[in-house]
Design a protein around this motif. Structure first.
Motif, short mmCIF file in Angstrom:
data_model
loop_
_atom_site.label_atom_id
_atom_site.label_comp_id
_atom_site.label_asym_id
_atom_site.label_seq_id
_atom_site.Cartn_x
_atom_site.Cartn_y
_atom_site.Cartn_z
N PRO A 55 0.84 -1.21 0.00
CA PRO A 55 0.00 0.00 0.00
C PRO A 55 0.87 1.26 0.00
CG PRO A 55 0.06 -0.99 2.19
CD PRO A 55 0.72 -1.97 1.26
N GLY A 56 0.31 2.35 -0.51
CA GLY A 56 1.08 3.58 -0.56
C GLY A 56 1.30 4.20 0.81
N LEU A 57 0.43 3.86 1.76
CA LEU A 57 0.54 4.38 3.13
C LEU A 57 0.16 3.27 4.09
CD1 LEU A 57 0.77 6.76 5.22
CD2 LEU A 57 -1.68 7.14 4.83
N PHE A 58 0.95 3.13 5.15
CA PHE A 58 0.63 2.20 6.23
C PHE A 58 0.51 3.01 7.51
CE2 PHE A 58 2.43 -1.28 9.20
CZ PHE A 58 1.16 -1.72 9.54
N VAL A 59 -0.61 2.85 8.22
CA VAL A 59 -0.89 3.61 9.43
C VAL A 59 -0.94 2.66 10.62
CG1 VAL A 59 -2.51 5.14 10.62
CG2 VAL A 59 -2.26 5.28 8.12
N LEU A 60 -0.25 3.03 11.70
CA LEU A 60 -0.37 2.33 12.97
C LEU A 60 -1.09 3.24 13.96
CD1 LEU A 60 3.09 0.60 13.53
CD2 LEU A 60 0.89 -0.52 13.16
N ASN A 61 -2.27 2.84 14.38
CA ASN A 61 -3.05 3.59 15.36
C ASN A 61 -3.53 2.60 16.41
OD1 ASN A 61 -4.53 5.68 16.62
ND2 ASN A 61 -6.38 5.09 15.51
N ALA A 62 -2.65 2.27 17.35
CA ALA A 62 -2.95 1.21 18.32
C ALA A 62 -2.12 1.41 19.58
CB ALA A 62 -2.66 -0.16 17.71
N GLY A 63 -2.47 0.68 20.61
CA GLY A 63 -1.73 0.68 21.85
C GLY A 63 -1.91 -0.64 22.55
N ALA A 64 -1.02 -0.94 23.48
CA ALA A 64 -1.11 -2.23 24.18
C ALA A 64 -0.60 -2.15 25.60
CB ALA A 64 -0.33 -3.29 23.41
N GLY A 65 -0.41 -0.95 26.13
CA GLY A 65 0.12 -0.83 27.48
C GLY A 65 1.64 -0.98 27.50
N SER A 66 2.17 -1.14 28.68
CA SER A 66 3.63 -1.10 28.86
C SER A 66 4.32 -2.44 28.68
CB SER A 66 3.95 -0.56 30.26
OG SER A 66 3.35 -1.36 31.26
N ASP A 67 3.58 -3.53 28.60
CA ASP A 67 4.18 -4.85 28.50
C ASP A 67 4.27 -5.31 27.05
OD1 ASP A 67 4.39 -5.09 31.29
OD2 ASP A 67 2.31 -5.81 31.43
N PRO A 68 5.25 -6.15 26.73
CA PRO A 68 5.33 -6.71 25.37
C PRO A 68 4.05 -7.47 25.02
CG PRO A 68 7.37 -7.12 26.57
CD PRO A 68 6.38 -6.58 27.57
N HIS A 69 3.77 -7.51 23.72
CA HIS A 69 2.58 -8.17 23.20
C HIS A 69 3.03 -9.35 22.33
CE1 HIS A 69 -0.88 -8.79 20.50
NE2 HIS A 69 -1.62 -8.24 21.43
N PRO A 70 2.29 -10.44 22.27
CA PRO A 70 2.71 -11.58 21.46
C PRO A 70 2.93 -11.27 19.99
CG PRO A 70 0.96 -12.23 22.96
CD PRO A 70 1.08 -10.75 23.07
N GLY A 71 2.25 -10.26 19.47
CA GLY A 71 2.40 -9.92 18.06
C GLY A 71 3.51 -8.95 17.75
N ASP A 72 4.24 -8.49 18.78
CA ASP A 72 5.21 -7.41 18.59
C ASP A 72 6.26 -7.71 17.53
OD1 ASP A 72 3.98 -5.85 20.47
OD2 ASP A 72 5.55 -6.01 21.99
N ALA A 73 6.93 -8.84 17.63
CA ALA A 73 8.06 -9.11 16.74
C ALA A 73 7.62 -9.13 15.28
CB ALA A 73 8.72 -10.44 17.12
#
Length: 214
Positions: A55-73
């Motif tokens: 895509p011409g633009l990718f937007v990240l508009n999310a949060g998950a708190g201070s701890d790592p998330h399983p999907g992070d990597a």
């Protein structure tokens, strides 16, 4: 920019402070007003699949708190690869706090929300101060009801387009900046707590300038 992909909080990634479905839809509506086809997803797997279509633009508009998330990597690696290969990434609001401990992600976007250090006054009206950059030439300062983020950990070399001095410490803090990386570009917008932020006329024009000339 003919297509855009918005990864929204509320599905795989969520926090208790932000109405991501609302803000992501308002942001998508803004991008559609530029004649762009927009897809919104709140799951990691379809996001990774959609990024393969470049895509011409990718937007990240999310949060998950201070701890790592399983999907992070997986999600962070996909975003970094997308930018390095020439994509434009928009990082919105608390997305600056995603992927804790990932130095490559922090270097990509040029800063990080630091839990227990970064902060903001209560949600309210303040003035967005437009910088001297040619990209925002002719735009005036504007008032917005939002959260005025401050005291992030920031890297050198940011091309700052907008600031605020609403924080009680009286200092001036960046609100929106550009950061070239690899063949691509990162735009970080610390505004965007809720949908109303993306209905603000000044914010809409500022984002249009940043994204369509990035």
């Amino acid at each position: 920019m003919r297509t855009a992909l918005v990864f929204s909080g509320g599905g795989d990634y969520a926090d208790p402070w932000h109405p991501y479905a609302e803000s992501s839809e308002q942001l998508a509506e803004l991008v559609r007003s530029w004649g762009v086809d927009v897809e919104v997803t709140d799951r990691v797997a379809p996001t990774i699949d959609a990024l393969a279509d470049r895509p011409g633009l990718f937007v990240l508009n999310a949060g998950a708190g201070s701890d790592p998330h399983p999907g992070d990597a997986e999600l962070a690696a996909a975003a970094i690869s997308y930018v390095e290969d020439g994509g434009t990434l928009l990082v919105v609001h608390l997305s600056t706090g995603l992927f804790p401990g990932d130095d490559a992600w922090e270097d990509l976007i040029g800063g990080r929300w630091i839990w227990n250090e970064s902060g903001h006054p209560d949600h309210g009206t303040f003035t967005v101060q437009i910088g001297a950059d040619e990209l925002v030439s002719g735009l005036g300062d504007f008032a917005i009801a939002d959260e005025s983020y401050a005291r992030l950990r920031l890297h050198d070399g940011l091309r700052v387009l907008a600031w605020h001095s609403h924080d009680p410490d009286g200092a001036r803090h960046p609100l929106l900046w550009l950061r070239p990386r690899g063949l691509g570009m990162v735009v970080v917008d610390l505004l965007g707590h809720d949908g109303a932020s993306f209905g603000n006329a000044g914010h809409r024009v500022l984002l249009e300038r940043a994204l369509n000339r990035a």
